[in-house]
Design a protein around this motif. Structure first.
Motif, PDB file in Angstrom:
ATOM      1  N   GLU A  82       3.944  -2.360   4.327  1.00  0.00           N
ATOM      2  CA  GLU A  82       4.235  -1.050   4.917  1.00  0.00           C
ATOM      3  C   GLU A  82       2.940  -0.240   4.997  1.00  0.00           C
ATOM      4  N   ALA A  83       2.738   0.388   6.147  1.00  0.00           N
ATOM      5  CA  ALA A  83       1.501   1.150   6.371  1.00  0.00           C
ATOM      6  C   ALA A  83       1.837   2.520   6.930  1.00  0.00           C
ATOM      7  N   GLY A  84       1.307   3.523   6.305  1.00  0.00           N
ATOM      8  CA  GLY A  84       1.538   4.890   6.781  1.00  0.00           C
ATOM      9  C   GLY A  84       0.575   5.256   7.903  1.00  0.00           C
ATOM     10  N   MET A  85       1.051   6.056   8.831  1.00  0.00           N
ATOM     11  CA  MET A  85       0.202   6.497   9.941  1.00  0.00           C
ATOM     12  C   MET A  85       0.690   7.866  10.399  1.00  0.00           C
ATOM     13  N   ASP A  86      -0.215   8.791  10.416  1.00  0.00           N
ATOM     14  CA  ASP A  86       0.127  10.146  10.862  1.00  0.00           C
ATOM     15  C   ASP A  86      -0.251  10.271  12.338  1.00  0.00           C
ATOM     16  N   LEU A  87       0.763  10.389  13.182  1.00  0.00           N
ATOM     17  CA  LEU A  87       0.523  10.384  14.630  1.00  0.00           C
ATOM     18  C   LEU A  87      -0.261  11.594  15.123  1.00  0.00           C
ATOM     19  N   GLN A  88      -0.471  12.559  14.238  1.00  0.00           N
ATOM     20  CA  GLN A  88      -1.303  13.692  14.655  1.00  0.00           C
ATOM     21  C   GLN A  88      -2.717  13.224  15.034  1.00  0.00           C
ATOM     22  N   GLY A  89      -3.101  12.046  14.524  1.00  0.00           N
ATOM     23  CA  GLY A  89      -4.400  11.480  14.898  1.00  0.00           C
ATOM     24  C   GLY A  89      -4.423  11.007  16.341  1.00  0.00           C
ATOM     25  N   ILE A  90      -3.617   9.995  16.655  1.00  0.00           N
ATOM     26  CA  ILE A  90      -3.699   9.412  18.007  1.00  0.00           C
ATOM     27  C   ILE A  90      -3.225  10.374  19.093  1.00  0.00           C
ATOM     28  N   LEU A  91      -2.374  11.333  18.710  1.00  0.00           N
ATOM     29  CA  LEU A  91      -1.930  12.297  19.725  1.00  0.00           C
ATOM     30  C   LEU A  91      -2.933  13.437  19.919  1.00  0.00           C
ATOM     31  N   GLY A  92      -3.991  13.435  19.107  1.00  0.00           N
ATOM     32  CA  GLY A  92      -5.026  14.453  19.275  1.00  0.00           C
ATOM     33  C   GLY A  92      -4.594  15.840  18.822  1.00  0.00           C
ATOM     34  N   ILE A  93      -3.606  15.902  17.919  1.00  0.00           N
ATOM     35  CA  ILE A  93      -3.135  17.195  17.426  1.00  0.00           C
ATOM     36  C   ILE A  93      -4.106  17.755  16.392  1.00  0.00           C
ATOM     37  N   PHE A 112      -4.190   3.633  10.041  1.00  0.00           N
ATOM     38  CA  PHE A 112      -3.332   3.742   8.858  1.00  0.00           C
ATOM     39  C   PHE A 112      -3.980   4.627   7.798  1.00  0.00           C
ATOM     40  N   ASP A 113      -3.129   5.392   7.059  1.00  0.00           N
ATOM     41  CA  ASP A 113      -3.696   6.113   5.914  1.00  0.00           C
ATOM     42  C   ASP A 113      -3.638   5.259   4.648  1.00  0.00           C
ATOM     43  N   GLY A 114      -3.170   4.040   4.761  1.00  0.00           N
ATOM     44  CA  GLY A 114      -3.108   3.110   3.641  1.00  0.00           C
ATOM     45  C   GLY A 114      -2.066   2.046   3.927  1.00  0.00           C
ATOM     46  N   ILE A 115      -2.209   0.905   3.268  1.00  0.00           N
ATOM     47  CA  ILE A 115      -1.271  -0.213   3.457  1.00  0.00           C
ATOM     48  C   ILE A 115      -0.824  -0.687   2.081  1.00  0.00           C
ATOM     49  N   LYS A 116       0.462  -0.927   1.953  1.00  0.00           N
ATOM     50  CA  LYS A 116       0.988  -1.458   0.704  1.00  0.00           C
ATOM     51  C   LYS A 116       1.623  -2.816   0.979  1.00  0.00           C
ATOM     52  N   VAL A 117       1.186  -3.828   0.251  1.00  0.00           N
ATOM     53  CA  VAL A 117       1.735  -5.175   0.381  1.00  0.00           C
ATOM     54  C   VAL A 117       2.430  -5.515  -0.927  1.00  0.00           C
ATOM     55  N   VAL A 118       3.682  -5.926  -0.863  1.00  0.00           N
ATOM     56  CA  VAL A 118       4.411  -6.342  -2.071  1.00  0.00           C
ATOM     57  C   VAL A 118       4.821  -7.798  -1.899  1.00  0.00           C
ATOM     58  N   PHE A 119       4.447  -8.628  -2.870  1.00  0.00           N
ATOM     59  CA  PHE A 119       4.820 -10.048  -2.828  1.00  0.00           C
ATOM     60  C   PHE A 119       5.970 -10.363  -3.772  1.00  0.00           C
ATOM     61  N   ASP A 120       6.928 -11.114  -3.261  1.00  0.00           N
ATOM     62  CA  ASP A 120       7.960 -11.730  -4.100  1.00  0.00           C
ATOM     63  C   ASP A 120       7.692 -13.227  -4.055  1.00  0.00           C
ATOM     64  N   ILE A 121       7.354 -13.788  -5.197  1.00  0.00           N
ATOM     65  CA  ILE A 121       6.955 -15.197  -5.241  1.00  0.00           C
ATOM     66  C   ILE A 121       7.781 -15.944  -6.281  1.00  0.00           C
ATOM     67  N   ASP A 122       8.359 -17.061  -5.845  1.00  0.00           N
ATOM     68  CA  ASP A 122       9.069 -17.937  -6.765  1.00  0.00           C
ATOM     69  C   ASP A 122       8.230 -19.209  -6.862  1.00  0.00           C
ATOM     70  N   ALA A 123       7.701 -19.500  -8.040  1.00  0.00           N
ATOM     71  CA  ALA A 123       6.796 -20.645  -8.207  1.00  0.00           C
ATOM     72  C   ALA A 123       6.876 -21.162  -9.633  1.00  0.00           C
ATOM     73  N   ASP A 124       6.469 -22.414  -9.797  1.00  0.00           N
ATOM     74  CA  ASP A 124       6.399 -23.012 -11.136  1.00  0.00           C
ATOM     75  C   ASP A 124       5.135 -22.533 -11.836  1.00  0.00           C
ATOM     76  N   ALA A 125       5.109 -21.275 -12.227  1.00  0.00           N
ATOM     77  CA  ALA A 125       3.911 -20.733 -12.862  1.00  0.00           C
ATOM     78  C   ALA A 125       4.290 -19.446 -13.595  1.00  0.00           C
ATOM     79  N   SER A 126       3.449 -19.064 -14.536  1.00  0.00           N
ATOM     80  CA  SER A 126       3.687 -17.833 -15.295  1.00  0.00           C
ATOM     81  C   SER A 126       3.407 -16.629 -14.398  1.00  0.00           C
ATOM     82  N   LYS A 127       3.904 -15.490 -14.837  1.00  0.00           N
ATOM     83  CA  LYS A 127       3.664 -14.233 -14.123  1.00  0.00           C
ATOM     84  C   LYS A 127       2.157 -13.993 -13.950  1.00  0.00           C
ATOM     85  N   ASP A 128       1.397 -14.276 -15.020  1.00  0.00           N
ATOM     86  CA  ASP A 128      -0.058 -14.080 -14.962  1.00  0.00           C
ATOM     87  C   ASP A 128      -0.714 -15.029 -13.961  1.00  0.00           C
ATOM     88  N   ASP A 129      -0.264 -16.291 -13.960  1.00  0.00           N
ATOM     89  CA  ASP A 129      -0.847 -17.263 -13.023  1.00  0.00           C
ATOM     90  C   ASP A 129      -0.524 -16.884 -11.576  1.00  0.00           C
TER      91      ASP A 129
END
Lengths: 186, 186
Positions: free
Chosen positions: A121-132, A140-157
């Protein structure tokens, strides 16, 4: 490669990649790639881009098929919504780059993946591209990436896997660091 | 809008956009958008991303349909080439953003477009992502965009059109300036 890794199959040919790394270490010119896209305007904000050829390993290369992508703006911008918006294509690039990296690093580390899902998910304030408001950036004012991973490994790995994918990701680098873009009219 | 503009039809509803600009100037909170993509790993470096919902104008919104994108690495990287590479998706985003901007600015300036084609090429030294040379960045070492535009306008007016599109382009900003990306494992 350790013994564990031989039992693991994430569909990534790590031997080939390690071989390529060795070959490109000896012939660094072959590592210089050029990636391309061609975009044709259709109507309004709707365009169609194609991706087919690229350059690498010292020669012209091409994808097995030509890939085509419609881009447009949504109806709330009085457009026809014939495809994802250009900024959403960047998010697809970021998510798919990190995900491919996770599969590759997991294979190299002998970690069997069962599922990997990235929610971006990435936030964007349209006041920029609309020239307001000229103090608001266009992008973007920032991007957040969240991973859900199911694997044969520890949380740390798993966390280490994601961190290493980030460190080697082309699109993560492109988004987090500046790249020079020249625009020319022929 | 001037008299000339009323005869011009690039398929862009400039009145609606100018109305939106006015409305968002009065209610800047509505200008805060959130763009999203979800990426599911398939196998190897192959993933499938979807783009559907977004947030804007103070409410949840969605595209008319869900858009799906396969991403992969090409066969020269021992992958199956089931889709464009993640970095090529970024080029599609850049080209389509600048192209949509050109159509919009042309409409606003009363310039009839006949064709717009963007050819994009980006260099990338794989010594970065392969970890061969830590001084080489993972991402592009530069991007070149070349426009071929056929329009009812002078060479200078066309150049000004492209320049203005660049100034208002979200993806041009994203690529040329840094954006913070947080990556989290749930």
């Amino acid at each position: 490669m350790d013994v564990m890794a031989t039992k693991v199959d994430n569909g990534v040919n790590v031997e080939a990649l390690l071989g390529a790394r060795q070959a490109l270490t000896e012939a660094p010119e072959a590592a210089r790639f050029k990636w391309r896209a061609t975009c044709n305007w259709v109507n309004g904000t709707h365009s169609r881009s194609t991706v087919h050829s690229f350059f690498g390993l010292g020669a012209e290369q091409s994808h097995k098929t030509e890939f085509g992508y419609d881009a447009d703006h949504p109806e709330v911008f009085a457009s026809e919504d014939k495809g994802a918006t250009p900024v959403e294509f960047v998010l697809v690039g970021l998510a798919s780059c990190l995900t491919a990296g996770i599969a590759t690093v997991a294979q190299n580390r002998g970690i069997q993946l069962r599922s990997v899902k990235a929610t971006v998910e990435a936030g964007m304030d349209l006041q920029g591209i609309l020239g307001i408001d000229s103090d608001v950036r266009n992008g973007f004012d920032g991007i957040k990436v969240v991973f859900d991973i199911d694997a044969d490994a520890s949380k740390d790995d798993i966390a280490a896997l994601v961190a290493q994918s980030q460190r080697r990701s082309a699109v993560f680098d492109i988004v987090t660091n500046p790249t020079n873009v020249s625009v020319e009219v022929r």
